[in-house]
Design an enzyme around this catalytic site. Structure first.
Site, mmCIF file in Angstrom:
data_model
loop_
_atom_site.group_PDB
_atom_site.id
_atom_site.type_symbol
_atom_site.label_atom_id
_atom_site.label_comp_id
_atom_site.label_asym_id
_atom_site.label_seq_id
_atom_site.Cartn_x
_atom_site.Cartn_y
_atom_site.Cartn_z
ATOM 1 N N ASP A 32 1.213 -1.495 0.086
ATOM 2 C CA ASP A 32 0.193 -0.034 0.028
ATOM 3 C C ASP A 32 0.635 1.141 -0.124
ATOM 4 O O ASP A 32 0.858 2.154 -0.837
ATOM 5 C CB ASP A 32 -0.731 0.272 1.474
ATOM 6 C CG ASP A 32 -1.957 -1.258 1.214
ATOM 7 O OD1 ASP A 32 -2.050 -1.941 -0.088
ATOM 8 O OD2 ASP A 32 -2.837 -1.366 2.009
ATOM 9 N N ALA A 33 1.849 1.169 0.287
ATOM 10 C CA ALA A 33 2.736 2.640 0.600
ATOM 11 C C ALA A 33 3.191 2.950 -0.285
ATOM 12 O O ALA A 33 3.506 4.117 -1.137
ATOM 13 C CB ALA A 33 4.234 1.923 1.726
ATOM 14 N N GLU A 113 -13.292 5.824 14.343
ATOM 15 C CA GLU A 113 -12.904 4.100 14.871
ATOM 16 C C GLU A 113 -11.378 3.577 13.818
ATOM 17 O O GLU A 113 -11.161 4.335 13.193
ATOM 18 C CB GLU A 113 -14.171 3.996 13.265
ATOM 19 C CG GLU A 113 -16.092 4.835 13.801
ATOM 20 C CD GLU A 113 -16.495 4.602 12.565
ATOM 21 O OE1 GLU A 113 -17.128 3.499 12.285
ATOM 22 O OE2 GLU A 113 -17.043 5.550 12.444
ATOM 23 N N LYS A 115 -9.838 1.628 11.390
ATOM 24 C CA LYS A 115 -9.402 1.465 10.039
ATOM 25 C C LYS A 115 -8.953 -0.273 9.890
ATOM 26 O O LYS A 115 -8.218 -0.904 9.221
ATOM 27 C CB LYS A 115 -8.218 2.441 8.972
ATOM 28 C CG LYS A 115 -8.545 2.163 7.926
ATOM 29 C CD LYS A 115 -7.466 3.253 7.701
ATOM 30 C CE LYS A 115 -7.923 3.511 5.230
ATOM 31 N NZ LYS A 115 -7.847 1.933 4.346
ATOM 32 N N ARG A 136 -17.948 -2.249 -3.395
ATOM 33 C CA ARG A 136 -17.392 -1.121 -3.553
ATOM 34 C C ARG A 136 -17.296 -0.977 -5.216
ATOM 35 O O ARG A 136 -17.506 0.455 -5.905
ATOM 36 C CB ARG A 136 -16.540 -0.360 -3.053
ATOM 37 C CG ARG A 136 -15.995 0.683 -3.549
ATOM 38 C CD ARG A 136 -14.803 1.255 -2.766
ATOM 39 N NE ARG A 136 -15.013 2.168 -1.664
ATOM 40 C CZ ARG A 136 -14.366 2.392 -0.289
ATOM 41 N NH1 ARG A 136 -12.893 1.605 -0.856
ATOM 42 N NH2 ARG A 136 -14.657 2.344 0.710
ATOM 43 N N CYS A 408 22.533 -30.383 7.321
ATOM 44 C CA CYS A 408 22.684 -29.893 8.594
ATOM 45 C C CYS A 408 23.708 -28.611 8.221
ATOM 46 O O CYS A 408 24.794 -28.938 8.251
ATOM 47 C CB CYS A 408 22.678 -30.205 9.482
ATOM 48 S SG CYS A 408 22.189 -28.957 11.324
ATOM 49 N N CYS A 432 23.349 -32.196 17.496
ATOM 50 C CA CYS A 432 23.219 -31.131 16.630
ATOM 51 C C CYS A 432 23.270 -29.745 17.708
ATOM 52 O O CYS A 432 22.646 -29.713 19.025
ATOM 53 C CB CYS A 432 21.991 -31.124 15.384
ATOM 54 S SG CYS A 432 21.917 -29.352 14.872
#
Length: 673
Positions: A32-33, A113, A115, A136, A408, A432
């Protein structure tokens, strides 16, 4: 001027693309940014050159085109979006603009409120009955999602109460609580299904399913926040009072909404919500600030795409774009090997992030990730940062494939991936060093043996110096040995020895939890302890006997039996309870549910959602004391579900199974009965 026109056209093209990805495909490519940054650039250019504004500019409309697969719905009252502010200075500028437009210096009263980070929907009620639901869309035309919305249990199909308008359009947000989102993704991983990047995408994808039966299985909920169309009735002339009226008619309204007078009260509300954000149980990305007086709202009016009387006061972005520099592999307590992306440091949600989990090999494949890629990284609250998307078009020519290790990275043992499991594991066990460190940290943790003062750095030194190879070795440490550790004086060393001695007095459930058996959390450990009563009986139990324990299925039973069958584990357990070390716990007290006068006696109870009056542990303790068995999951064996705020998939499953559900207030009442 040509370069400015070209820049504006490029921004519009980019924004339209991202709107389509976000609103229609539910597959956003940027956080969004980044979208807000592009929109801000376009607005600034159009503001400087108003003659270049066109009717189809992204600044002049709300969203993207509706999906062709759904019938289209024309909104009789447009569903506009909100303008944003991103810091306190910008909010104060908004506050001053409103005062100036009203030609008043009096303090303004707002309804504040949360968001919500979900999908905006419109619900049309005629004579109190839900007749249509719509998205919408582009603000003028949306998609008819009535069949899907009718499956969301939080949304009433009929309003109750008095003075309900003949036609009432309620607006609000469909969203997915975090607990339900996590469980849904976990189930999808097990079935190789679609994994959603975040709850917002999950909610949007769920509400736009063409098959309502799929939507019905998704843990969706709803809060209303406003009104569109109103015919044949009246509503209060205060936004706050309207929310309270909606609540009286049976519509869900967030209990975090608050009326605030003056800018200081609004800022205090914003700061408090930001502080409480991680405890809500669902995602929000800011607060919405609306003038409370409807007459003043009408006086202030609208601009092209948003009301002048409201703004979205956003939190710092939880998603940002950065680059993967390298991928390393970490080994956990049970041998799970987790790939971790080393990132170009970036500020996300107020914190510098330089590492992010990649979960497992399947997740790397799903993302299509390579070293050198530009990625979207997300950090929500205290959740470990994670890579949620790759921006493929920015991939450099020298991007490298990520190779999962066959051995590993710590001890060199073979790496094994059991068929049907997503996680690869080191087979080295306590040989380990990485597993040993994490197993010991778990053993002394607060919810296990609770050894006061035994922190991670001390455990790491003890393992690295080879003073401790298994949990039993901890109790053989002397103050003299401990004094040789960094920042450990004689007094601190003696305090730690005393704490180890004190931790020997424990409970059977804590002891089992401390052992670190795979899939055995606190609730399962408590169930095992209550069912078998003694260590000897548990050690003798076969898989079928283990499966008789509440909430213990085939997988947990096999993990438990496998752990208890390993020779090294048997040796450590016997050493821990031997006379030399002497870990012990009180003999089991048999609670006969029939003899307890309590509405919870003998019932299997599940807690879900956020509790406000008791902590989760306090509620468990009180329920157990009254003869209940508190379980961590809902099944056909569950008798009762206690649902707090933002209850998720457990509540949905309980409703599907017809299990009795009560809220926190009723639980408190019954606890005192």
């Amino acid at each position: 001027m040509e370069s400015i026109i070209q820049q504006i056209n490029q921004l519009r093209t980019s924004l339209r693309h991202h709107e389509y990805q976000y609103h229609v495909l539910d597959a956003p490519e940027v956080p969004d940014a980044e979208y807000d940054r592009l929109m801000g650039e376009l607005r600034a250019l159009e503001s400087a050159h108003p003659e270049l504004i066109t009717a189809d500019s992204p600044t002049q409309r709300v969203g993207a085109a509706p999906l062709a697969a759904f019938d289209q719905v024309r909104h009789e009252v447009p569903m506009l979006s909100l303008d944003n502010v991103f810091d306190e200075e910008s909010f104060l500028a908004f506050y001053k603009r409103v005062q100036d437009r009203l030609k008043s210096s009096d303090p303004l009263t707002f309804c504040c409120e949360l968001k919500l980070d979900g999908l905006a929907v419109s619900l049309l009620y005629e004579d109190g009955e839900l007749v249509r639901a719509a998205t919408r869309g582009d603000g003028t035309t949306g998609e008819n999602i009535t069949s899907n919305v009718r499956t969301i249990r939080a949304i009433p199909l009929r309003l109750t109460g008095d003075n309900i308008p003949r036609r009432l359009e309620v607006r609000g947000e469909v969203f997915m609580p975090q607990a339900g989102f996590e469980q849904m993704n976990e189930e999808a991983r097990r079935k190789d299904g679609k994994i959603f990047a975040n709850p917002r995408n999950a909610a949007a994808g769920s509400i736009r399913q063409l098959d309502p039966r799929i939507t019905a299985k998704r843990p969706l909920t709803f809060f209303c926040y406003g009104v569109g169309l109103l015919e044949g009735g009246e509503l209060p002339r205060s936004h706050w009072q309207r929310l309270m009226q909606f609540k009286d008619w049976g519509l869900p309204v967030s209990d975090r909404a608050k009326r605030c007078t003056g800018s200081d009260e609004v800022l205090a509300f914003y700061r408090q919500v930001e502080q409480d954000r991680t405890q809500l149980g669902f995602d929000i990305d800011g607060v919405v600030v609306k003038i409370d007086d409807i007459d003043l709202q009408e006086t202030l009016g609208f601009v092209a795409r948003a009301p002048r009387w409201a703004t979205a006061f956003k939190f710092p972005a939880q998603e940002q774009i950065t680059q993967v520099r390298e991928v390393e592999f970490q080994v956990g307590r049970t041998g799970a090997i987790t790939p971790v992306a080393r990132l170009e440091p970036v500020l996300v949600a107020g914190v510098i992030v330089s590492n992010a989990t990649l979960h497992n090999a399947d997740e790397i494949e799903r993302l299509g990730l390579r070293i050198g890629d530009t990625v979207i990284v997300r950090r929500a609250g205290d959740v470990i940062p994670q890579v949620v998307g790759v921006i493929a078009e920015r991939r450099p020519a020298d991007a490298r494939e990520i190779l999962f290790p066959q051995h590993c990275p710590v001890c060199g043992s073979d790496v094994e991936r059991v068929e049907g499991e997503a996680v690869a594991r080191c087979t080295g066990g306590l040989i380990c060093a990485a597993q040993r460190k994490e197993a010991l940290k778990h053993f002394v943790s607060r919810r296990a043996l609770d050894v006061d003062g035994m922190g991670d750095k001390i455990i790491e030194q003890l393992v690295e110096k080879e003073y401790v190879k298994n949990p039993a070795d901890l109790f053989r440490l002397s103050a003299g040995i401990l004094t040789g550790l960094d920042r450990m004086g004689p007094k601190s060393a003696q305090n730690l020895v005393n704490a180890l001695e004190k931790s020997k007095q424990t409970t059977f459930a804590r002891f089992l939890y401390a052992l670190g058996i795979r899939e055995v959390g606190e609730a399962t450990a408590a169930n095992l302890a209550a069912h078998f009563g003694t260590l000897d009986k548990l050690l003798a139990a076969d898989i079928e006997a283990l499966k008789e324990v509440p909430e213990v299925g085939e997988i947990v039973a096999k993990h438990t039996r496998h752990f208890l069958d390993e020779e090294l584990n048997q040796q450590v357990i016997q050493e821990l309870v031997s006379d030399e070390i002497g870990i012990n716990w009180p003999a089991p007290v048999v609670i006969v549910a029939e003899e307890i006068d309590s509405p919870f006696a003998g019932k299997t109870v599940v807690l879900t959602g956020s509790l406000s009056q008791l902590s989760r542990d306090e509620a468990k303790d009180r329920l157990t004391a009254l003869g209940a068995k508190v379980s961590g999951s809902v099944s056909k064996k569950t008798d009762l579900v206690i649902a707090g705020e933002a209850a998720g998939s457990k509540l949905v499953k309980a409703q599907e199974l017809g299990i009795e559900v009560i809220d926190e207030a009723e639980m408190i009442r019954l606890l005192g009965a």
